[in-house]
Design a protein around this motif. Structure first.
Motif, PDB file in Angstrom:
ATOM      1  N   PRO A   1      -4.233   4.202  -1.973  1.00  0.00           N
ATOM      2  CA  PRO A   1      -3.532   3.210  -2.772  1.00  0.00           C
ATOM      3  C   PRO A   1      -2.597   3.718  -3.667  1.00  0.00           C
ATOM      4  O   PRO A   1      -1.596   3.305  -3.990  1.00  0.00           O
ATOM      5  CB  PRO A   1      -4.542   2.464  -3.795  1.00  0.00           C
TER       6      PRO A   1
ATOM      7  N   SER B   1       0.871  -7.830  -1.814  1.00  0.00           N
ATOM      8  CA  SER B   1       0.174  -6.426  -1.219  1.00  0.00           C
ATOM      9  C   SER B   1       0.413  -5.603  -2.522  1.00  0.00           C
ATOM     10  O   SER B   1      -0.585  -4.749  -2.725  1.00  0.00           O
ATOM     11  CB  SER B   1       1.200  -5.890  -0.160  1.00  0.00           C
ATOM     12  N   GLU B   2       1.400  -5.803  -3.174  1.00  0.00           N
ATOM     13  CA  GLU B   2       1.670  -4.895  -4.563  1.00  0.00           C
ATOM     14  C   GLU B   2       0.602  -5.177  -5.535  1.00  0.00           C
ATOM     15  O   GLU B   2      -0.209  -4.162  -6.093  1.00  0.00           O
ATOM     16  CB  GLU B   2       2.887  -5.170  -5.276  1.00  0.00           C
TER      17      GLU B   2
ATOM     18  N   GLU C   1       4.269 -12.120   0.514  1.00  0.00           N
ATOM     19  CA  GLU C   1       3.339 -11.293   0.918  1.00  0.00           C
ATOM     20  C   GLU C   1       3.464  -9.836   0.520  1.00  0.00           C
ATOM     21  O   GLU C   1       2.350  -9.182   0.338  1.00  0.00           O
ATOM     22  CB  GLU C   1       3.355 -11.259   2.490  1.00  0.00           C
ATOM     23  N   ALA C   2       4.646  -9.444   0.347  1.00  0.00           N
ATOM     24  CA  ALA C   2       4.933  -8.379  -0.276  1.00  0.00           C
ATOM     25  C   ALA C   2       4.438  -8.123  -1.758  1.00  0.00           C
ATOM     26  O   ALA C   2       4.013  -7.080  -1.972  1.00  0.00           O
ATOM     27  CB  ALA C   2       6.626  -7.881  -0.230  1.00  0.00           C
TER      28      ALA C   2
ATOM     29  N   LEU D   1       0.381   4.776  -1.552  1.00  0.00           N
ATOM     30  CA  LEU D   1       1.003   3.458  -1.072  1.00  0.00           C
ATOM     31  C   LEU D   1       2.124   3.222  -2.128  1.00  0.00           C
ATOM     32  O   LEU D   1       3.003   2.678  -2.045  1.00  0.00           O
ATOM     33  CB  LEU D   1       0.091   2.472  -0.811  1.00  0.00           C
TER      34      LEU D   1
ATOM     35  N   ARG E   1      -2.563  -6.401  -4.853  1.00  0.00           N
ATOM     36  CA  ARG E   1      -3.644  -5.705  -4.283  1.00  0.00           C
ATOM     37  C   ARG E   1      -3.740  -4.189  -4.567  1.00  0.00           C
ATOM     38  O   ARG E   1      -4.726  -3.572  -4.747  1.00  0.00           O
ATOM     39  CB  ARG E   1      -3.925  -5.945  -2.569  1.00  0.00           C
ATOM     40  N   ARG E   2      -2.744  -3.718  -4.367  1.00  0.00           N
ATOM     41  CA  ARG E   2      -2.692  -2.192  -4.503  1.00  0.00           C
ATOM     42  C   ARG E   2      -2.655  -1.427  -5.987  1.00  0.00           C
ATOM     43  O   ARG E   2      -3.660  -0.449  -6.071  1.00  0.00           O
ATOM     44  CB  ARG E   2      -1.205  -1.694  -3.911  1.00  0.00           C
TER      45      ARG E   2
END
Lengths: 236, 782, 174
Positions: free
Chosen positions: A110, A81-82, A77-78, A113, A84-85
């Motif tokens: 984004p 997320s990266e 998941e981490a 983050l 996606r970011r």
């Protein structure tokens, strides 16, 4: 057309169920770099689910999702997320801006983050404001923007990190036709300028008309409407 | 990230700021309460410790060779005195040498003709006529007793200096080589409890009280945390969508909560230090504290200052676990799974915990008792909160089955959809109901113990100087004189009881002085005649040790009973305070066959002085009596029967006070919780209800829905809370008080119903707002 | 409205007289304007001349020649091609689309596939018009919008019809 560009994002045989309800039964879709693809289908057909699987938001029960040569569905998941970011952008129908932040902070999110310094991130955000005709609205909160303005802010946020793929899910669903057209026009123009791929989920034909091609999601699978070359219509 | 979290928490618009303020306030109240409880526990300990030297007992007869005393022993006689209902501690001391022990708070032992006095008593002396008080103390003031020797700023203590010769003639005086330093709560052999709280389970009560106060506060904080939870979840979902990692979201949420928690902790500390002085004046134990004693140790401060933000962060993390898993946590609005039946297990476990001890008996030591009972109560209270959603669900199902109107059906479905949210609103109130029930039931039970109520005309008019004690033959010595008074022998035996102790008849000087006090109506001498017993059904005694009295004297004290017609002397109880009945006006004592000459030769069992009941007269008489008969160690001072019973009721009154504080506090907190959750409920209902209105639902029906939505969880769980409250109290009463439970009076039922009605009323009070907040503009899509 | 192909399609169902063909045409596709006999027979003659239909022997009876016509292989191929090929996307296609769907159902052909093909064609045209809007001037945009809206309307009808194909098939086969 020039030499065929490569497939940048692909779903292979994705199966996804929510409880007892199967949403996707072996959906496959390959999207080439720089394409704008419209994903159409009746409501409840699983279009949004396919988009979520492609974007790494959902993990399919079976099947594979590939992005830039890597398996996306097996990433943590981490890691996702990266991705996606840094590599993806999102323009959804509604409810995607953070109400407590100003518009330019939302656009810069984004980047923030990802660790970009605040000043640099905001500068980049403001550049996009200019490109999308949002000058002067930077300090407003999402509740103070009109629907069209909010969607353009969302678009700016989606583009601010120079994404490889822009995911749009009914981006004009809550807008009137004038605002909707403006958003679609801006979106496709910006995407083509940046070379971004766009995956556009919509049931609206006029929105789908902004894409290069369309696919239909029916009964949990993806197909095209026809294999043959279409007739050329009478020029007007 | 942290900066982002701060930004979101602090400058996120009006709604965010309001939420922050409410959360900080609730945490502040909680922290303030926590600190107060901790400080109070500290203060009670310190205050109790200061009673230690007053509890010095005469040393027991040494069994072996007398240890060589390197110090000069101190002659000491410590007694209690009464003035106007207040206790005065008096120590008569005489140092035998320069190294004699010195009571704390004074520079040296007073010499003959000197005394050291507490500031409160000094003020009292100045403001009272001498013959009522000051005449009891020979000598002049040499100085004030410092804080080290005083349990409370209001303590009345005096250390009177005597000569060694005087002390050796005082009955009950003894030589001690050191003053007691053991706090009354740890008193075993070698100390007598004259003041302070003994080892009677006070710690247990304090622990339960702390629990009863803390849990509602935790619920209050939890309710405030949940304010605009949906909004925050949505916001974090949006952030997760654009690529915030689960760890980043957790960090931001933690920062937000920590900001509120730190602000709240600061408020709590601030509240505590500002209110400390006022709080210290509240007599939790019957006596006020010195403000400095209501203090916190460094570990206390660190634990609270660090623990509160940590708890807040953990709470925030738990509240957001849905969205840390998936960015679609909110948009995919799947109905959460209904609460399962296992939720009632903690509640049952808590009841079982207490039940086991009812069956098998409680552990011996107070420390183990705390370990046994406090978890039980904690389990019951948290069990109520855990079981709440399931009970709400059950209530919703009942409502659904019986619903015939659309309003009821909508309410039932909404409750069944999210019973947790519905219960959360009333959870504070339910807990308060439980606490109230337990407190009321236990109080009512305690109050059935023979409350020694002194009634009858003699109760407040007759001053009794009791010289003899009635004890069981061969049984443990009643708290009485360790060394018998001089010239004493056992007399009067009845069955297994014997009266011990006497005093010489009053001298003419004493009688004259007594008679000089205007308002004195009579003097009655109960004489000690060995071997006499008394049976008097009217007085409720049978085979009781008896004294004899001259009927002429008895006639001057009609409240103490009558003689039979024609008798010259009668038999009366050797001790008026031990017979259990105070209204003796109608009792006719049996005659005693004893000559007047023999009567006059007998020593006194007790001396009664009849007054007109006015306080100054009583005090003047008391002064004369004390100077004539110095109060021995362990003997009570001259007092009326009314004063005696008041003294016996102090423990009960202390508990009453404690219960009142607990009830008031928990109800206040419950009220705050309800207010916050009602406000939050309003915001949550805005959108769905305005949509309902748009589709044609009438305001009246919506109001019915809200009323039912609130009433069903409240009533369903309140019934269980009250029932559990009675159950737990019954078990506690059996275990600790050795009594069976008594139902509380009508006031309890009235207040409980009123409380529930008020809570519902508060919810109903929001109805006028309903029209405005569900107007059509609210339904506009965001 | 392609009358020859429609008649040919009706003919594919079963060999019929001109009279029957006209009656069926009026029922399904006439919409208040009956087809003149003359047009029917002229069309049929032309079709026979082009080899798409064959006229059977004349049957004597009352009135004009009652020839029974039947469809040929070439005629079937024509119908097939017409049905399966999407019509060029233009406004005012309703009548043609309608005819094609009904005939396809009558002939047990895959009407849903034909509809899909039509959708694709429409979308392709809409893409062209959209691209025109992006680079054209205001007048171009106005015209393009006009076309787009009509095409969209067609697409909506196609969607609705596609959803009702089963019901329609039942109605058609009664």
């Amino acid at each position: 057309m020039a030499a065929r560009s490569t497939t940048i994002i692909e779903a292979r045989g994705v199966v996804m169920s929510f409880g007892q309800t199967p949403a996707l039964r072996g959906a496959s879709l390959a999207v080439r770099q720089g394409e704008i693809v419209a994903v159409m289908g009746p409501s409840g057909s699983g279009k949004s689910t396919l988009l979520h699987c492609l974007a790494g938001i959902l993990t399919p029960d079976e099947g594979e999702v590939w992005f830039a040569g890597q398996r996306l569905d097996t990433m943590s998941e981490a890691k996702r997320s990266e991705v996606r970011r840094d590599k993806f952008g999102f323009v959804f129908q509604s409810g995607q801006l953070v109400p407590e932040l100003t518009a330019e902070e939302n656009v810069a999110l984004p980047l923030l983050l990802g660790g970009t310094r605040r000043a640099a991130a905001l500068a980049e955000a403001r550049a996009w404001f200019g490109r999308l005709g949002l000058d002067g609205l930077g300090r407003r909160r999402s509740g103070e923007l009109s629907g069209g303005q909010a969607q353009r802010v969302a678009l700016a946020r989606g583009m601010v990190n120079g994404p490889q793929v822009l995911f749009a899910d009914e981006p004009t669903g809550a807008l009137d036709s004038m605002s909707g057209e403006m958003v679609m026009s801006l979106m496709t123009r910006a995407a083509r300028e940046q070379g971004s791929t766009v995956i556009l989920v919509t049931h609206d034909a006029r929105v789908a008309a902004y894409a290069d091609r369309e696919v239909i999601v029916r009964d949990g699978t993806v197909g095209s409407l026809t294999g043959a070359a279409p007739p050329s219509g009478a020029a007007r | 990230m942290i900066r982002l979290g701060l930004r979101l928490a602090v400058s996120g618009g009006r709604e965010a700021v309001v939420r922050l303020v409410i959360l900080a306030a609730s945490v502040g109240i909680g922290v303030g309460l926590l600190l107060t409880v901790v400080a109070a526990v500290n203060a009670v300990g310190v205050q109790n410790d200061r009673y230690a030297w007053l509890d010095t007992a005469a040393p027991a007869a040494p069994a072996g060779p007398v240890t060589a005393t390197s110090r000069d022993p101190l002659w000491a006689l410590i007694s209690t005195d009464l003035f106007n209902g207040q206790t005065i501690y008096r120590a008569d001391v005489a140092a035998t040498g320069p190294a004699s022990p010195v009571p704390p708070g004074i520079p040296r032992d007073p010499g003959p003709g000197q005394y050291y006095i507490s500031p409160a008593l000094s003020a009292l002396l100045r403001s009272t006529p001498a013959d009522e008080l000051a005449d009891r103390y020979p000598g002049h003031q040499a100085g004030l007793i410092g804080q080290a020797g005083l349990p409370s700023p209001d303590s009345l203590v005096i250390v009177v200096g005597r000569s060694v010769a005087q002390m050796s003639h005082l009955p009950g005086a003894a030589k001690v080589t050191s003053l007691n330093t053991t706090s009354p709560s740890g008193c075993g052999n070698g100390c007598e409890i004259r003041g302070g709280l003994g080892p009677s389970g006070v710690d247990l009560v304090l622990s339960v009280v702390a629990l009863a106060l803390l849990l509602p506060v935790l619920i209050f904080i939890g309710t405030a945390t949940r304010l605009s939870a949906a909004r925050r979840e949505q916001r974090f979902a949006a952030m997760r969508l654009v690529g915030a990692a689960p760890g980043q979201v957790s960090l931001i949420a933690a920062v937000e909560s920590a900001v509120a928690a730190v602000a709240g902790a600061a408020i709590g500390f601030g509240l505590f230090f500002v209110l400390r002085i006022s709080l210290a004046a509240i007599p939790f134990t019957g006596q006020a504290f010195f403000p400095a004693e209501l203090s916190l140790s460094l570990p206390d401060i660190l634990v609270v200052a660090a623990g509160v933000p940590v708890a807040a962060v953990v709470a925030a993390r738990l509240a957001l676990r849905r969205v840390t898993i998936s960015p679609l946590g909110v948009t995919r609005r799947t109905t959460p799974a209904p609460p399962r039946a296992w939720r009632v297990l903690p509640l049952l476990a808590g009841l079982a915990d207490l039940g086991i001890f009812v069956v098998h008996g409680k552990p011996a030591s107070p420390a183990l008792q705390i370990l046994a009972f406090v978890p039980g109560f904690a389990l019951i209270m948290t069990g109520l909160v855990i079981a709440g959603p399931w009970l709400t669900m059950a209530g919703a199902r009942v409502l659904a089955r019986r619903a015939s109107r659309p309003g009821a059906l909508i309410a039932a479905r909404r409750l069944a959809d999210d019973p947790r949210a519905a219960f959360r609103a009333v959870s504070g109130l339910v807990l308060a109901l439980f606490i109230f029930t337990v407190a009321a039931a236990l109080l009512a039970t305690q109050n059935t113990k023979p409350p020694f109520v002194a009634d009858g005309p003699a109760a407040n008019n007759v001053l009794v100087d009791q010289f003899s004690n009635v004890t069981e033959v061969g049984g443990p010595a009643a708290p009485g004189p360790a060394a018998p008074r001089s010239g004493v022998h056992a007399f009067g035996s009845g069955g297994n009881q014997v009266a011990v102790g006497s005093a010489p008849a009053p001298s003419a000087t004493v009688l004259t002085r007594l008679r000089q006090i205007s308002g004195i109506q009579g003097i009655v001498e109960f004489r000690a005649d060995p071997g006499l017993t008394l049976t008097s059904p009217a007085a409720g005694i049978s085979g009781f040790p008896a004294a004899v009295v001259s009927c002429a004297q008895l006639a001057s004290a009609p409240g103490l009973g009558r003689c039979p017609a024609g008798a010259a002397a009668a038999r009366v109880p050797a001790s008026l305070t031990d017979i259990g009945q105070t209204d003796l006006a109608e009792v006719t004592w049996p005659a005693a066959g004893i000559t007047a000459r023999r009567l006059d030769s007998l020593p006194l069992a007790s001396l009664e002085v009849t007054t007109n009941g006015s306080q100054p007269v009583i005090e003047q008489a008391r002064t004369v009596l004390e100077n004539a008969y110095p109060t021995g160690t362990g003997s009570p001072p001259p007092q009326t029967l009314g004063e005696d019973t008041t003294h016996g009721n102090t423990a009960r009154n202390a508990y009453q006070q404690l219960a009142d504080v607990v009830i008031l506090t928990s109800l206040t907190i419950a009220g705050c919780t309800l207010a916050v959750s009602v406000a939050g409920g309003l915001a949550d209902r805005k959108r769905p209800f305005s949509l309902l209105r748009l589709t044609g639902a009438r305001l009246g029906m919506l109001r019915r829905v809200i009323a039912l939505e609130s009433a069903v969880p409240l009533l369903a769980v309140a019934a269980v809370a009250i029932g559990t409250g009675f159950g737990a109290s019954a078990m506690y009463a059996t275990l600790e008080m050795h009594l069976s439970l008594v139902a509380p009076g009508a006031a309890y039922f009235v207040l409980t119903s009123a409380g529930i009605v008020l809570a519902l009323g508060l919810i109903l009070a929001t109805f006028p707002l309903l029209r405005r907040i569900t107007g059509p503009e609210t339904a506009r899509s965001e | 409205m392609s009358v020859p192909l429609t008649l040919l399609g009706l003919l594919e169902r079963e060999p019929s007289h001109g009279y029957d063909l006209k009656r069926d045409y009026d029922t399904w596709f006439g919409r208040g304007k009956p087809l003149p006999y003359g047009q029917v027979y002229a069309t049929l003659s032309r079709l026979a001349r082009d080899g798409k239909a064959i006229a059977g022997p004349a049957e004597h009876g009352e009135g004009p020649d009652r020839k029974r016509y039947a469809i040929t292989e070439a005629g079937i191929a024509d119908v097939e091609r017409w049905l399966s090929e999407p019509a060029p996307p233009e406004p005012h296609l309703q009548t043609v689309l309608f005819a094609k769907v009904v005939l396809a159902l009558m002939l047990d052909r895959p009407a849903d596939h034909y509809l899909d093909a039509q959708r694709a064609a429409h979308l392709h045209r809409m893409r062209e018009l959209t691209a025109l809007k992006e680079r054209g001037d205001l007048m171009d945009t106005l015209l393009a919008d006009h076309g787009l809206y009509h095409l969209e309307a067609d697409l909506r009808w196609i969607d609705h019809t596609a959803a009702r194909l089963d019901l329609l098939a039942q109605a058609v086969h009664q």
